[in-house]
Structures are given as C-alpha cells and as structure tokens.
Scaffold this motif. Structure first.
Motif, PDB file in Angstrom:
ATOM      1  N   LEU A   9       0.828  -1.203   0.000  1.00  0.00           N
ATOM      2  CA  LEU A   9       0.000   0.000   0.000  1.00  0.00           C
ATOM      3  C   LEU A   9       0.863   1.256   0.000  1.00  0.00           C
ATOM      4  CD1 LEU A   9      -2.905  -0.840   2.496  1.00  0.00           C
ATOM      5  CD2 LEU A   9      -2.718  -1.305   0.045  1.00  0.00           C
ATOM      6  N   THR A  10       0.578   2.150  -0.922  1.00  0.00           N
ATOM      7  CA  THR A  10       1.233   3.449  -0.904  1.00  0.00           C
ATOM      8  C   THR A  10       0.782   4.208   0.339  1.00  0.00           C
ATOM      9  OG1 THR A  10      -0.522   4.560  -2.113  1.00  0.00           O
ATOM     10  CG2 THR A  10       1.200   3.492  -3.425  1.00  0.00           C
ATOM     11  N   VAL A  11       1.454   5.312   0.598  1.00  0.00           N
ATOM     12  CA  VAL A  11       1.092   6.135   1.752  1.00  0.00           C
ATOM     13  C   VAL A  11      -0.357   6.594   1.640  1.00  0.00           C
ATOM     14  CG1 VAL A  11       1.587   8.299   2.956  1.00  0.00           C
ATOM     15  CG2 VAL A  11       3.466   6.862   2.127  1.00  0.00           C
ATOM     16  N   ASP A  12      -0.762   7.043   0.456  1.00  0.00           N
ATOM     17  CA  ASP A  12      -2.145   7.495   0.275  1.00  0.00           C
ATOM     18  C   ASP A  12      -3.130   6.344   0.434  1.00  0.00           C
ATOM     19  OD1 ASP A  12      -1.382  10.089  -0.129  1.00  0.00           O
ATOM     20  OD2 ASP A  12      -1.491   9.998  -2.320  1.00  0.00           O
ATOM     21  N   GLY A 127       4.918   9.072   5.112  1.00  0.00           N
ATOM     22  CA  GLY A 127       4.508  10.145   4.218  1.00  0.00           C
ATOM     23  C   GLY A 127       5.369  11.391   4.299  1.00  0.00           C
ATOM     24  N   LEU A 128       6.631  11.225   4.634  1.00  0.00           N
ATOM     25  CA  LEU A 128       7.531  12.365   4.776  1.00  0.00           C
ATOM     26  C   LEU A 128       7.587  13.158   3.471  1.00  0.00           C
ATOM     27  CD1 LEU A 128       9.547  13.586   6.840  1.00  0.00           C
ATOM     28  CD2 LEU A 128      11.312  12.169   5.765  1.00  0.00           C
ATOM     29  N   SER A 129       7.348  14.455   3.557  1.00  0.00           N
ATOM     30  CA  SER A 129       7.260  15.278   2.353  1.00  0.00           C
ATOM     31  C   SER A 129       8.476  16.162   2.125  1.00  0.00           C
ATOM     32  CB  SER A 129       6.007  16.161   2.409  1.00  0.00           C
ATOM     33  OG  SER A 129       6.051  17.001   3.553  1.00  0.00           O
ATOM     34  N   ARG A 130       9.439  16.122   3.050  1.00  0.00           N
ATOM     35  CA  ARG A 130      10.645  16.939   2.899  1.00  0.00           C
ATOM     36  C   ARG A 130      11.816  16.200   3.534  1.00  0.00           C
ATOM     37  NH1 ARG A 130      11.617  19.019   7.907  1.00  0.00           N
ATOM     38  NH2 ARG A 130       9.857  19.172   9.351  1.00  0.00           N
ATOM     39  N   GLY A 161       8.098   6.218   2.187  1.00  0.00           N
ATOM     40  CA  GLY A 161       7.350   4.966   2.177  1.00  0.00           C
ATOM     41  C   GLY A 161       6.918   4.507   0.800  1.00  0.00           C
ATOM     42  N   ASP A 162       6.874   5.412  -0.165  1.00  0.00           N
ATOM     43  CA  ASP A 162       6.462   5.034  -1.513  1.00  0.00           C
ATOM     44  C   ASP A 162       7.622   4.610  -2.401  1.00  0.00           C
ATOM     45  OD1 ASP A 162       3.790   5.461  -1.007  1.00  0.00           O
ATOM     46  OD2 ASP A 162       3.743   7.466  -1.891  1.00  0.00           O
TER      47      ASP A 162
END
Length: 496
Positions: A9-12, A127-130, A161-162
């Motif tokens: 499963l992806t983060v989304d 889901g880290l975005s930076r 995670g992706d």
C-alpha cells in the motif's frame, strides 16, 4: 484482482484504509492503541533491560510512540520520552495519546539517545514530504554511528514509504513495525536494508476495505500468478508446450544465447532452438544437445523462421551486438506475432530511436512483449523518466506498450495498465555474469507455454530468485537452470 494479502500500500492508500475503517465505526484512537502495543511488544520481546528512548514526532507516528512509551513504562521499563515540537500543538488521536503519558516530555535534541539501550523511532512516518534536517538529522547520524538498536514505527524516520529512498538522513533500524500491509518503501532499495526485521501488525483494519482502496502494487509470489502456472497434462507433447527461439550473436558472443536457451528449456518449453549467423552454428552445436541450432542470415531469414507459427516465442538481445543488424532483427521478429523478450543489445540498439521500438511493440501484428533492462539499459531507452523505481517502471510500460522488468535486487515488473509487482527473493548469489541471460530464457520458456506476459515476467523473476537461493554461495549462471527442477518439485504441490 490479485491476492490482496500481498498488496503493497502506498502512503495514500494506507491513509485511505485508515479512513475507511474509521468511517465504518472503529475509533482512530483504538487503531493507535493497537499500533503502540505492537511496537511495545516488539521492544519487550527483543530488547530486555536498559533505558528506552522514545522519540516522538508531531503526527500520528508520534501518537503511536506515546502509546508505546506508556505501555513500556507500565511494564516496568525505564523510559525517556522526547518530542519534536510542542505538546500543545498535537491534535486528534495524537493529542489523546500524549495526554495518557504520565511522565516528563523532553525536547528532541541531537543528544536524545545518549545513555539509551534501545531507541523507539516515532518521529516521522512514511509520508515524509521533505528532507530530514536540523536536530533530528544530527540525532539520526549519531544513533547510526553508535550502532544503537532502533525499533522504527511504520518506517525508519527519513525513509520515503512510496519509493524506498532516503530523504536527507534515515535511521538504520534493527526492527520496523508497520501496520496492516507493507509499503513499497519496505521492499525497494535502499529502504529494504534500512528497515531491518519487518513486522507487519494487525491493528484492527479490516481486509474488506482493500477492494475500495484498489491497490495496484504487490510483492511477488506464487499467490499472484499460480493460476497461470503451466499445467502438465498426460496428452502434452513437445509442440503443445511451445517452441522458443533464441537469437545468438556471432562466433565470439554465443555464450549468452546458450544460457538463455537452457533457461527456456528448464522452464518447460517443449522445444528450444538457437538461431545464429552461419559462422557461429558450429560453435553452438558443439555446446548444445537438447537445444537445437539453426543458421540465419539477417532479418529476412529470421522472418522465414518465425513464419512457422509453432515457433511462438523469441528472445533477442544477449550477445547479439549493438547496431542496425540487431534493430532489424527485432523489428522483423515483432512483426511475426511471436511473444517476445527483448534484453541487453536489443534494447541498447534503439537508444537513439526508442520511439521506433515502441511503435513496433504497439503494432497490429506484434505479440506480447517483455523488456528486461538493467538500470543502465533502462536509462538509454527511457532517458526522460525520473523518480522512484516503481514510478519509472510504470511510466516505461505505459510508454512502450510492453511489460517492463527493471532488474535489480528489488526487481520491478510493470504492466502498461499500471499493475506492478516488486520481486523480493533475489539474493546476492545472482550477482554473477550471465544470470540475467538465464532470467530472459526462463521468461521466454514461460511465454512459449502460453503464460501471459505480465505473469510470465513475475513468475520468471521469482523462479530465478528461488533457483539462486536453492543453490546458495558459489553459484554461477550455468547452475541456475539446473536448480529449476528442485524449485518446481516444491512449488507445484503447493499450487494444487
């Protein structure tokens, strides 16, 4: 739909599974309690004694860590808790989890792990975005240098995670506890090496949400393609099991074709023929017995060979040479309607004009096609594609119209319709010359038996990895086909 037990499963998609579960009446704090308990259990079962430093972040990962800290303290452990950010700014279930902690909350600084026997990492989730920076990055560096055992929640902080890629700095965990299903980042490199032992804990999310989540990425294994595995029937004969053609290079480059041919034969193809320039026929004939040999001289000659529709699968690439001759042979073979495996020189020969290859693959007469590049070959024919390995393989499959098997320790198999599989059983034994040629041959042998292209690529990658594992240290590529009977002996009864 694939067996969803093997969904990645992806983060989304994981967030959606959480949300659907909560919408169906299960409280979010209950899921958090279960997650925290799974983390506390992992610490208790593996690391006895000594102080536990629990590192909390500002989101739900931090909430899981607060729950784990409370449970470990109740069990008599010496626990110190550190928070990145301010406690008053926590919201939702994370705020409730923090409220239940009855000990001091220290600010998360670079020396937070000092004197600890084990670290619980709940700073940032999948889901880290930076990129991780500042105090958290310095703390990660210090912990990694010291070799302290880390139990990571969901993913080690700093791991995407992706994609499995590192964002700035990432903990090297001894254990990672994730929830419900694995994520792509757990099995793609370098994430796979950073996660350590991976524990997948059930926290109360029901499998019934998966059809609505509709995952498209899976971890490779027989459950995904067992229904397509070639069945042996009493009435079978050699032609009913397909006739595979391997195109060989000139006299100094014949070994790769022979390796592929042996792979196709052991994979179950009824007949295998190596076709080669006239000056290489004697060399191949001297080395082959059950595999037949036949001369050909250029694209027109290959076309005539493939006019016999019993010759239903063809591999071009290994040892064929880079240039216009190989390009012409590929285009001629694609027009035959045979199932195709294109590897190595067959791909590099189109580096300047990849669009010509893709147009031919999508042509009316072309059969199912599998491309099997390593990273260098991939960059030559898909130079504009960037991003994580899954995203690039998917985009390449959509652009080319072929199934793309992007090799590596985390081989990715992608279909033009967006489905993707990550193969995880390929060990270091496969780092030997010619192993990729055998893989191409195994896939070819499966295609010859009528296995669909996507399933043939996934099946071939798994069988290839298992064969290497069965042999172990000291493997050379010639050993791989000879291990397939042992793999089949164990696999076939399990598929019944």
């Amino acid at each position: 739909m694939f067996d969803t037990r093997h969904a990645l499963l992806t983060v989304d998609e994981m967030s959606r599974a959480d949300r659907l579960t909560i919408e169906r009446g299960r409280a979010g704090i209950l899921l958090m309690e279960n997650a925290g308990r799974a983390v506390a259990d992992a610490v208790s079962e593996r690391f006895g004694g000594g102080r536990v430093a629990v590192l909390c972040g500002p989101g739900n990962n931090g909430g899981d860590a607060f729950i784990a800290a409370s449970l470990l303290k109740e069990r008599g452990r010496d626990v110190s808790l550190f928070l990145l950010g301010e406690r008053e700014r926590l919201t939702g279930d994370a705020a409730e989890a923090a409220h239940r902690w009855n000990g001091p909350v220290h600010p998360l600084t670079a020396d937070a792990a000092e004197g600890a026997a084990v670290i619980v990492d709940g700073i940032f989730g999948a889901g880290l975005s930076r990129d991780v920076n500042g105090q958290a990055a310095e703390l990660i560096r210090r912990v990694n240098r010291a070799g302290l055992p880390v139990v990571a929640i969901d993913v080690p902080t700093g791991l995407d995670g992706d994609t499995g890629q590192v964002r700035g700095e990432a903990f090297r965990a001894r254990v990672t506890v994730t929830f419900f299903r694995k994520k792509p980042g757990h099995v793609l490199y370098p994430g796979r090496t950073l996660c350590g032992e991976l524990v997948v804990a059930g926290i109360g999310i029901d499998d019934e949400v998966l059809p609505e989540v509709a995952p498209a990425t899976f971890e490779n294994g027989p459950a995904l393609w067992g229904a397509h595995f070639p069945q042996r029937r009493v009435e079978d004969h050699k032609y009913s099991r397909g006739h595979a053609i391997v195109v060989s290079g000139g006299p100094s480059n014949t070994g790769a074709a022979r390796l592929a041919a042996r792979g196709a034969l052991r994979a179950g193809a009824g007949l295998v023929t190596v076709v080669s320039p006239p000056n290489a026929v004697a060399i191949n004939a001297a080395q082959l017995t059950a595999v037949m040999v036949k001369p050909f001289a250029g694209a027109d000659s290959l076309t005539k060979i493939l006019e016999d529709k019993r010759k239903n699968a063809c591999l071009i690439g290994p040892g064929c040479g880079v240039g216009p001759t190989t390009r012409e042979n590929v285009l001629a073979a694609l027009l035959s309607g045979a199932a195709m495996v294109l590897d190595a020189d067959a791909l590099t020969s189109f580096a300047e004009i990849p669009r010509d290859l893709f147009v031919a693959i999508k042509g009316y007469f072309a059969g199912p096609t599998v491309l099997t590049p390593h990273e260098g070959e991939f960059r030559r024919i898909f130079p504009a594609l960037e991003g994580g390995k899954l995203a690039r393989a998917r985009a390449a499959a959509a652009e080319s119209g072929a199934v793309v098997l992007l090799k590596g320790p985390d081989t990715v198999i992608a279909a033009p319709d967006g489905r993707a599989i990550v193969n995880t059983n390929g060990g270091p034994e496969l780092a030997t010359a010619g192993s990729g040629d055998v893989l191409g041959g195994i896939i070819l042998g499966l295609l010859a038996q009528g296995v669909p292209a996507f399933e043939a690529a996934a099946m071939g990658a798994w069988l290839h990895g298992e064969a290497a594992s069965y042999f172990g240290i000291g493997l050379v590529s010639e050993d791989l086909p000879e291990m397939l009977p042992a793999v089949y002996r164990d696999l076939v009864p399990a598929l019944r």
